[in-house]
Design an enzyme around this catalytic site. Sequence first.
Site, PDB file in Angstrom:
ATOM      1  N   GLU A 121     -18.051  23.923  11.366  1.00 28.17           N
ATOM      2  CA  GLU A 121     -17.100  23.371  10.386  1.00 28.17           C
ATOM      3  C   GLU A 121     -17.050  24.238   9.133  1.00 28.17           C
ATOM      4  O   GLU A 121     -15.984  24.428   8.555  1.00 28.17           O
ATOM      5  CB  GLU A 121     -17.449  21.920  10.035  1.00 28.17           C
ATOM      6  CG  GLU A 121     -17.347  20.929  11.211  1.00 28.17           C
ATOM      7  CD  GLU A 121     -16.000  20.940  11.938  1.00 28.17           C
ATOM      8  OE1 GLU A 121     -14.988  21.385  11.358  1.00 28.17           O
ATOM      9  OE2 GLU A 121     -15.966  20.509  13.111  1.00 28.17           O
ATOM     10  N   CYS A 136     -20.049  31.941  20.932  1.00 32.46           N
ATOM     11  CA  CYS A 136     -19.832  31.992  19.480  1.00 32.46           C
ATOM     12  C   CYS A 136     -19.788  30.581  18.903  1.00 32.46           C
ATOM     13  O   CYS A 136     -19.235  29.669  19.512  1.00 32.46           O
ATOM     14  CB  CYS A 136     -18.518  32.707  19.198  1.00 32.46           C
ATOM     15  SG  CYS A 136     -18.036  32.683  17.461  1.00 32.46           S
TER      16      CYS A 136
END
Length: 164
Positions: A121, A136
């Site tokens: 986030e 990733c």
Amino acid sequence: MGDIADEIMEKLKGGVGSVFHCPIEIKTGFSDLTQAYDPERKQYYSSKLLASLKKLERDERVVGIADVDLYVPRLNFVFGEADVISGTAIISLCRLREEYYGLAPDEALFLERATKEIVHELGHTFGLRHCPNNKCVMHFSNSLADTDLKEAHFCDKCRPKIIL
Ligand SMILES: [Zn+2]
Ligand SMILES: [Zn+2]
């Protein structure tokens, strides 16, 4: 946001710090989650809680850590949400615990998942979009299996794109 053990917050601070290498401050006192509660869904409206977070400085980012189940309309639940414009984000710890699925507790796994969600986030607040590389941290997690597969850091393509 709400009641979260200091010990968990300290460990998450360590995990996130090892990715960003920047000062991290733990702030408490944001406790009024009830304004975002939907009694029919028995969940909390993520965007409403997110909107109540404010960052202070240009280079600062704020991530709300909630231990309640979060949703946005049209989705059953969300692991987290970010507001790129305001530099704020929120994540839920609720579905990151093995216990939520009737499994035996695994604190290390729980902390790893939470760290990945926070870094993900935060990545959005730094201008990153979802990454096709499933290792990733910016890879989109449809399920916890996706979260467990990815790593807590940015891939070589994402890292240079971070905008401060
Ligand atoms: Zn995302
Ligand atoms: Zn990437």
